[in-house]
Design a protein around this motif. Structure first.
Motif, PDB file in Angstrom:
ATOM      1  N   ARG A 183      -0.158   7.457   9.844  1.00  0.00           N
ATOM      2  CA  ARG A 183       0.992   7.867  10.665  1.00  0.00           C
ATOM      3  C   ARG A 183       1.564   6.685  11.426  1.00  0.00           C
ATOM      4  N   LYS A 184       0.706   5.886  12.017  1.00  0.00           N
ATOM      5  CA  LYS A 184       1.172   4.736  12.785  1.00  0.00           C
ATOM      6  C   LYS A 184       1.890   3.711  11.909  1.00  0.00           C
ATOM      7  N   MET A 185       1.417   3.538  10.686  1.00  0.00           N
ATOM      8  CA  MET A 185       2.041   2.581   9.771  1.00  0.00           C
ATOM      9  C   MET A 185       3.278   3.166   9.090  1.00  0.00           C
ATOM     10  N   GLY A 186       3.480   4.471   9.247  1.00  0.00           N
ATOM     11  CA  GLY A 186       4.673   5.104   8.695  1.00  0.00           C
ATOM     12  C   GLY A 186       4.660   5.247   7.192  1.00  0.00           C
ATOM     13  N   VAL A 187       3.482   5.498   6.607  1.00  0.00           N
ATOM     14  CA  VAL A 187       3.367   5.640   5.157  1.00  0.00           C
ATOM     15  C   VAL A 187       2.703   6.971   4.809  1.00  0.00           C
ATOM     16  N   ARG A 188       2.907   7.378   3.550  1.00  0.00           N
ATOM     17  CA  ARG A 188       2.317   8.637   3.088  1.00  0.00           C
ATOM     18  C   ARG A 188       1.324   8.455   1.958  1.00  0.00           C
ATOM     19  N   SER A 189       1.266   7.241   1.416  1.00  0.00           N
ATOM     20  CA  SER A 189       0.353   7.018   0.291  1.00  0.00           C
ATOM     21  C   SER A 189      -0.394   5.701   0.456  1.00  0.00           C
ATOM     22  N   VAL A 190      -1.504   5.592  -0.231  1.00  0.00           N
ATOM     23  CA  VAL A 190      -2.295   4.359  -0.205  1.00  0.00           C
ATOM     24  C   VAL A 190      -1.512   3.221  -0.848  1.00  0.00           C
ATOM     25  N   VAL A 191      -0.705   3.540  -1.849  1.00  0.00           N
ATOM     26  CA  VAL A 191       0.100   2.516  -2.519  1.00  0.00           C
ATOM     27  C   VAL A 191       1.071   1.878  -1.524  1.00  0.00           C
ATOM     28  N   GLU A 192       1.764   2.711  -0.745  1.00  0.00           N
ATOM     29  CA  GLU A 192       2.678   2.192   0.282  1.00  0.00           C
ATOM     30  C   GLU A 192       1.922   1.348   1.299  1.00  0.00           C
ATOM     31  N   LEU A 193       0.764   1.841   1.700  1.00  0.00           N
ATOM     32  CA  LEU A 193      -0.043   1.132   2.681  1.00  0.00           C
ATOM     33  C   LEU A 193      -0.474  -0.232   2.140  1.00  0.00           C
ATOM     34  N   ALA A 194      -0.861  -0.270   0.878  1.00  0.00           N
ATOM     35  CA  ALA A 194      -1.294  -1.522   0.266  1.00  0.00           C
ATOM     36  C   ALA A 194      -0.143  -2.523   0.189  1.00  0.00           C
ATOM     37  N   ARG A 195       1.055  -2.035  -0.109  1.00  0.00           N
ATOM     38  CA  ARG A 195       2.221  -2.911  -0.168  1.00  0.00           C
ATOM     39  C   ARG A 195       2.533  -3.504   1.202  1.00  0.00           C
ATOM     40  N   MET A 196       2.444  -2.670   2.227  1.00  0.00           N
ATOM     41  CA  MET A 196       2.670  -3.155   3.591  1.00  0.00           C
ATOM     42  C   MET A 196       1.635  -4.205   3.960  1.00  0.00           C
ATOM     43  N   ALA A 197       0.377  -3.910   3.650  1.00  0.00           N
ATOM     44  CA  ALA A 197      -0.701  -4.836   3.987  1.00  0.00           C
ATOM     45  C   ALA A 197      -0.504  -6.173   3.292  1.00  0.00           C
ATOM     46  N   GLU A 198      -0.050  -6.123   2.042  1.00  0.00           N
ATOM     47  CA  GLU A 198       0.194  -7.356   1.294  1.00  0.00           C
ATOM     48  C   GLU A 198       1.294  -8.185   1.954  1.00  0.00           C
ATOM     49  N   ARG A 199       2.363  -7.534   2.397  1.00  0.00           N
ATOM     50  CA  ARG A 199       3.447  -8.245   3.078  1.00  0.00           C
ATOM     51  C   ARG A 199       2.969  -8.871   4.381  1.00  0.00           C
ATOM     52  N   LEU A 200       1.982  -8.236   4.994  1.00  0.00           N
ATOM     53  CA  LEU A 200       1.439  -8.747   6.251  1.00  0.00           C
ATOM     54  C   LEU A 200       0.322  -9.774   6.029  1.00  0.00           C
ATOM     55  N   GLY A 201      -0.006 -10.014   4.771  1.00  0.00           N
ATOM     56  CA  GLY A 201      -1.016 -11.019   4.471  1.00  0.00           C
ATOM     57  C   GLY A 201      -2.442 -10.520   4.576  1.00  0.00           C
ATOM     58  N   ARG A 202      -2.620  -9.179   4.604  1.00  0.00           N
ATOM     59  CA  ARG A 202      -3.958  -8.611   4.645  1.00  0.00           C
ATOM     60  C   ARG A 202      -4.377  -8.288   3.216  1.00  0.00           C
ATOM     61  N   THR A 203      -5.382  -8.972   2.730  1.00  0.00           N
ATOM     62  CA  THR A 203      -5.831  -8.795   1.360  1.00  0.00           C
ATOM     63  C   THR A 203      -7.001  -7.812   1.313  1.00  0.00           C
ATOM     64  N   PRO A 204      -7.108  -7.051   0.213  1.00  0.00           N
ATOM     65  CA  PRO A 204      -8.220  -6.099   0.083  1.00  0.00           C
ATOM     66  C   PRO A 204      -9.574  -6.796   0.178  1.00  0.00           C
ATOM     67  N   MET A 205     -10.506  -6.191   0.910  1.00  0.00           N
ATOM     68  CA  MET A 205     -11.840  -6.770   1.045  1.00  0.00           C
ATOM     69  C   MET A 205     -12.687  -6.363  -0.152  1.00  0.00           C
ATOM     70  N   ALA A 206     -13.690  -7.171  -0.437  1.00  0.00           N
ATOM     71  CA  ALA A 206     -14.551  -6.884  -1.601  1.00  0.00           C
ATOM     72  C   ALA A 206     -15.376  -5.629  -1.362  1.00  0.00           C
TER      73      ALA A 206
END
Length: 206
Positions: A183-206
């Motif tokens: 809700r805080k990030m304003g997304v409804r799916s994990v795909v959207e969340l992952a795209r936002m995180a990528e733009r912010l430079g947060r890479t998936p952890m192992a």
């Protein structure tokens, strides 16, 4: 984003500066001229989209140094270089450093206006990107430390049960954190969340 686009013109020769500002003004562009690199560099930046028409050969601080100082200062300002003594190595150097175009004097008015319009389009795109990223950064900053931890696990594709085990808490608690951060990030799916995180430079952890 409502500020009118502005074209800066920096040329140490007053007559050339005058001719350029007249040409651009007649084309309906808002122009601000400078004959001194020091004065231009000290000038407060225009809040809207802007570009710089920059003379390459100037005393004390030349065009390449102006470009480098802007880069070091984090100023994203598309540059159209003008020079009376153009060369392929110089043009390549300026373009690699991010210049929009490299034109020789006497400059063709049609080519100059086309280069400036392309530079202003690039400036508008850069500003939109900046505003969007600032919005995402503010959303990220609104997350609690635990919500950020859950975010990193979610974008790595982990299920709630696995995240709960990794963080030493209950699955229901993870569901709550996950819902809040979405809700805080304003997304409804994990795909959207992952795209936002990528733009912010947060890479998936192992």
């Amino acid at each position: 984003m409502t500020d009118e686009p502005l074209v800066y013109v920096l040329d140490d020769e007053p007559e050339i500066l005058k001719a350029l500002t007249r040409l651009l003004g007649a084309a309906g562009l808002k122009v601000r001229g400078f004959t001194s690199a020091q004065e231009f560099l000290a000038h407060e930046r225009h809040p809207g989209p802007a570009c710089l028409v920059l003379d390459l050969a100037m005393p004390e601080i030349d065009g390449l140094e102006v470009q480098e100082r802007l880069r070091r200062g984090g100023v994203q300002l598309p540059i159209v270089f003008l020079t009376g003594h153009g060369s392929i190595p110089l043009s390549v150097r300026t373009l690699k450093a991010g210049a929009e175009d490299f034109l020789t004097k006497p400059v063709n008015a049609t080519e100059l206006l086309a280069a400036i319009r392309a530079a202003l389009q690039r400036a508008s795109a850069q500003q939109i990107e900046y505003v969007e990223l600032e919005t995402l950064r503010q959303r990220l900053a609104s997350l609690t430390p635990r919500e950020r931890e859950v975010l990193d696990h979610v974008i790595a594709g982990k299920l709630n049960k696995r995240i709960a085990a990794d963080l030493g808490t209950g699955e229901q608690t993870i569901k709550v954190h996950r819902g809040r951060l979405m809700r805080k990030m304003g997304v409804r799916s994990v795909v959207e969340l992952a795209r936002m995180a990528e733009r912010l430079g947060r890479t998936p952890m192992a």
